[in-house]
Structure formats: C-alpha cells, structure tokens
Design a protein around this motif. Structure first.
Motif, PDB file in Angstrom:
ATOM      1  N   ASN A  24     -59.830 -36.575  43.955  1.00 25.69           N
ATOM      2  CA  ASN A  24     -60.493 -35.628  43.096  1.00 25.69           C
ATOM      3  C   ASN A  24     -59.482 -34.971  42.229  1.00 25.69           C
ATOM      4  OD1 ASN A  24     -59.613 -32.611  44.098  1.00 25.69           O
ATOM      5  ND2 ASN A  24     -59.627 -33.946  45.675  1.00 25.69           N
ATOM      6  N   ALA A  25     -59.959 -34.541  40.933  1.00 23.33           N
ATOM      7  CA  ALA A  25     -59.205 -34.320  39.933  1.00 23.33           C
ATOM      8  C   ALA A  25     -57.911 -33.157  40.372  1.00 23.33           C
ATOM      9  CB  ALA A  25     -59.788 -33.693  38.780  1.00 23.33           C
ATOM     10  N   PRO A  26     -58.140 -31.918  40.876  1.00 17.62           N
ATOM     11  CA  PRO A  26     -57.353 -30.982  41.261  1.00 17.62           C
ATOM     12  C   PRO A  26     -56.270 -31.559  42.385  1.00 17.62           C
ATOM     13  CG  PRO A  26     -59.225 -30.237  41.882  1.00 17.62           C
ATOM     14  CD  PRO A  26     -59.588 -31.455  41.225  1.00 17.62           C
ATOM     15  N   GLY A  27     -56.992 -32.126  43.407  1.00 19.92           N
ATOM     16  CA  GLY A  27     -56.116 -32.706  44.567  1.00 19.92           C
ATOM     17  C   GLY A  27     -54.947 -33.763  44.049  1.00 19.92           C
ATOM     18  N   SER A  50     -54.755 -43.715  44.562  1.00 18.53           N
ATOM     19  CA  SER A  50     -55.231 -42.470  45.171  1.00 18.53           C
ATOM     20  C   SER A  50     -56.337 -42.693  46.216  1.00 18.53           C
ATOM     21  CB  SER A  50     -55.875 -41.408  44.221  1.00 18.53           C
ATOM     22  OG  SER A  50     -56.375 -40.254  44.742  1.00 18.53           O
ATOM     23  N   TRP A  51     -57.089 -43.761  46.133  1.00 22.73           N
ATOM     24  CA  TRP A  51     -58.216 -44.158  47.041  1.00 22.73           C
ATOM     25  C   TRP A  51     -57.328 -44.678  48.271  1.00 22.73           C
ATOM     26  CZ3 TRP A  51     -63.631 -45.837  47.778  1.00 22.73           C
ATOM     27  CH2 TRP A  51     -64.491 -44.868  46.749  1.00 22.73           C
ATOM     28  N   ALA A  89     -55.179 -30.440  35.799  1.00 22.58           N
ATOM     29  CA  ALA A  89     -53.764 -30.616  35.461  1.00 22.58           C
ATOM     30  C   ALA A  89     -52.941 -29.791  36.182  1.00 22.58           C
ATOM     31  CB  ALA A  89     -53.424 -30.072  33.797  1.00 22.58           C
ATOM     32  N   PRO A  90     -51.614 -30.014  36.365  1.00 24.41           N
ATOM     33  CA  PRO A  90     -50.885 -29.295  37.496  1.00 24.41           C
ATOM     34  C   PRO A  90     -50.262 -28.244  36.739  1.00 24.41           C
ATOM     35  CG  PRO A  90     -49.695 -31.348  36.811  1.00 24.41           C
ATOM     36  CD  PRO A  90     -50.851 -31.445  36.255  1.00 24.41           C
ATOM     37  N   VAL A 102     -50.809 -34.199  43.453  1.00 25.14           N
ATOM     38  CA  VAL A 102     -49.800 -35.368  44.025  1.00 25.14           C
ATOM     39  C   VAL A 102     -49.152 -36.158  42.872  1.00 25.14           C
ATOM     40  CG1 VAL A 102     -49.887 -37.804  44.995  1.00 25.14           C
ATOM     41  CG2 VAL A 102     -51.369 -35.777  46.010  1.00 25.14           C
ATOM     42  N   LEU A 103     -49.576 -36.302  41.849  1.00 25.11           N
ATOM     43  CA  LEU A 103     -49.200 -37.189  40.677  1.00 25.11           C
ATOM     44  C   LEU A 103     -48.245 -36.285  39.721  1.00 25.11           C
ATOM     45  CD1 LEU A 103     -52.180 -39.384  39.626  1.00 25.11           C
ATOM     46  CD2 LEU A 103     -50.259 -39.948  41.130  1.00 25.11           C
TER      47      LEU A 103
END
Length: 402
Positions: free
Chosen positions: A111-114, A16-17, A143-144, A118-119
């Motif tokens: 960041n958690a929501p973003g 992610s980074w 969580a999505p 993606v994942l």
C-alpha cells in the motif's frame, strides 16, 4: 484469490508483494489492527507537530474538493491523522483506514504509505496493485517524511481515494507538500538554535535546544522531546523549564519562587528543584541550565509558544489544530496560570473573529469551550439553515440557559 503479484511493470511493487507474501502468506490474511487509542495517537503526533499543520493546510482542502482523504503515519506505518472528504472517510473506515490503525507492509501488504516507508521514496499504488483485497477499489499516493537535518524517518503522508489519487499531478503535489513541511521544520530548528557560541554550564558545553521541544499542552503528562524521544517530566520540572524558556534574561532564585510558588518557597527549595532537574536533563543531553540567574543556555521551543507564534502570524486555524488542550491544566503556579489564560484567551478571540463555522465547531470540541454560550450562538448563526449540526447548537444553548 490472486497471489501472483500486481499487474505492473514497476519492479519495486513486485518486490513489495514478495515481502507481503513473506509476512502474510496470502492477501486474505490481511486485517488492519487498531494499535493506538486516541490518547496514544495524540502522543505519537508530538514529533510531527511542526509538520502536520503545513501538510493539513496544503493537502486537506484539495482532498475535500476531490473526494480524497489525506493521512499521516508515524515511522511504523500507524495512521496518526485522517482528514479530507467526509464521505470518503466513512468509506475508508469500512476497510480499517482509521486513526490508530497499522497500515505498514507487514500488517496489510503493499500500500502506498506502508511501502513508501520501506522504500523511503514516493510510491503510487493503483487499485489491484494493493495486496489487501479490501483496498483494491482504491488508489493512493504517498511520500516519506524525513528529518531535514538527520534524514531520520518521521512518517509518511498519503492521499487515498479514486483514480485521482494515482494521477501524476497528485504525486507532484504530495512531493511539494512534503518539501514544504520539511522546510518548515528546518526553519523552526534554525530559529530555536542559539545565536551565540556554546558556553560552559554545569561542567559541560551547553547543548543547543534545537533538538528539544517542551510539550506542556493537553492532558498528556508534560514531556521534553529530545530528537523525537519523550522524556516525561514532573509538573514542577515542566513549570521550571516553561518559566525559563519565557525569560531570555533569566530568573533569580527569588523571582523563580514568585513565579512558581507565589513567593512561598524558600530559596533552598527552589535550588533543590533546579538541581534535580539538571540531574535529570544532563545525562540525556537535555537543555543546559546556567546559574546566577537561572537561565537556559539555548532557546527552548514549546507547543504553547508555537500556538502563540501562529496566532501572532494570523494563522488561526493552524494554531487551533496545534492546540491540544489547556497549558499544564493542573498547575497552580502563578506564571503558568497567567500564560494559560493568555493562550486560551487569544485562541478564543482569534477563532470567534475568524467567522468560520468549521473553526468554531473545532474550537467547541475543546473541554474549556463546552460552556461557551457566545461560541455556540455564533455557530448557530454561521451554520446553513438545513445543517444537521444546528440541532446540537440549539440543545447546547438551551442547556446553558437553564
């Protein structure tokens, strides 16, 4: 400024980074942008209308008690709702964590929501693991939200705050809330599905309305939501769909004229309007309208019907949160006016009977409640003696007395 990646063994956060660096070059380039105004946010919430009350009910009390905030995003990562601890919300606003702001990975990095979007799986980001420097005093778990039928990405739900937001128990709770929200949506879709096999209508097989939802509350233009896409309607077409959705046995041309035009419209006018509506809906897979009498081939859910359903179940606070404003506020159709008064009347009675200062305060933010002296007086009685909100209630009561 560190750009070598987070101190974590989680390979997904390191990836992610890497994505964040490709988008933003360096952490100091992050600036959360508000991309939706208040009206746009309200419209963007529509596809999540059945999910958000469940998430709110399960997560907001916890957030308030533990100094966290709970946020819900759209599929792009734009924040559509931020609730929870008032003190934490004020601190979060300073770093741009506000409704309408873009918190996707391309906008602010890891960041958690973003990253959860993606994942497409739950993600916890602890303090320095954030890419955006202003977010590094914070921890978050998200969580999505996935459609129970299609698996389509609907958004994400996030808890943000201190280290409690990164606790394994918090992750488990967020996951449970997401599963409950998906179950609620699945139940709503099943209940809206037809209870008989498809029958021909207008030369084609009837389209179940399980993927359709009629939006008629509030100041936004009326619309039919078809699998998350908004088809804007004229007021007259919204009135016709609303009338037919409330008449399972259907309506004759004369009955439709009485309900919408107080009997003043000729039958040719009524037939012409229904024909125009059919031509609008059919190419887009909208609900099929049968004739003799006019009727929908499958049940059609609406936001007004949802509010009435919640009130009937005794879920007064959820009904208040779902109520975005008066039903087709500019319509003068007799059936619409009657239903509008029914919805607002039942909602008012439920809120005033609830006896909660929080519920009464939320009710008084509605335009139609601004001059409700009884509600202002009740709020004054319910508020603690030292509450700063008492001054506002006193001023409003004095204004109404004058």
């Amino acid at each position: 400024m560190r750009t070598d990646g987070p101190t974590t063994a989680d390979p997904q956060l390191r990836l992610s980074w890497a994505r964040s660096l490709s988008h933003l070059a360096a952490p100091e380039h992050c600036t959360p942008q508000v991309v939706l105004d208040r009206t746009d946010v309200r419209e963007a919430r529509a596809p999540l209308r059945l999910l958000m009350p469940v998430l709110d009910e399960l997560l907001t009390p916890l957030a308030e008690d533990t100094g966290l905030v709970v946020a819900v995003t759209d599929p792009r990562g734009v924040l559509l709702q931020v609730r929870g601890s008032a003190a934490t919300r004020r601190r979060a606003e300073a770093m741009g964590f506000v409704e309408g702001a873009d918190w996707s990975e391309p906008a602010v990095g890891t960041n958690a929501p973003g990253t959860a979007l993606v994942l497409r799986r739950p993600v916890t980001v602890h303090r320095d693991q954030h890419f955006y420097p202003e977010a590094r005093p914070w921890s978050c778990t998200a969580a999505p939200l996935l459609h129970p039928g299609t698996g389509a990405l609907l958004g994400a739900v996030d808890l943000t705050g201190g280290d409690a937001a990164a606790d394994p128990a918090t992750r488990a709770l967020v996951g449970a809330a997401v599963r409950a929200a998906r179950a609620e949506l699945a139940l709503a879709l099943r209940s809206a599905a037809p209870d008989r096999g498809p029958s021909p209508a207008a030369g084609r097989a009837a389209v179940p309305a399980a993927g359709a939802f009629l939006r008629v509350l509030g100041d936004a233009p009326p619309a039919l939501l078809l699998d998350g896409r908004a088809l804007e309607l004229t007021e007259r077409h919204a009135e016709i769909l609303l009338a037919l959705s409330c008449a399972a046995a259907g309506l004759s041309t004369a009955e439709l004229s009485v309900q919408l035009w107080a009997g003043r419209a000729q039958e040719t006018t009524v037939r012409a309007e229904v024909l125009r509506l059919r031509r609008l809906l059919e190419p887009r897979g909208g609900p099929a309208i049968a004739s003799r009498p006019y009727r929908l081939e499958a049940p059609l859910a609406s936001d007004a019907g949802r509010v009435l359903e919640l009130l009937a179940r005794g879920s007064h606070r959820r009904a208040l949160r779902e109520y975005t404003g008066a039903l087709l506020p500019h319509s003068e159709a007799p059936s619409v006016v009657a239903l509008r008064h029914r919805v607002t009347g039942l909602l008012r009675e439920a809120v005033l009977a609830d006896g909660s200062a929080e519920a009464v305060r939320e009710y008084l933010t509605l335009p139609e409640a601004a001059d409700d002296a009884e509600a202002w007086a009740l709020l004054l009685r319910l508020l603690p003696a030292r509450s700063p909100a008492r001054a506002r209630a006193v001023l409003e009561l004095e204004r109404l007395r004058r």
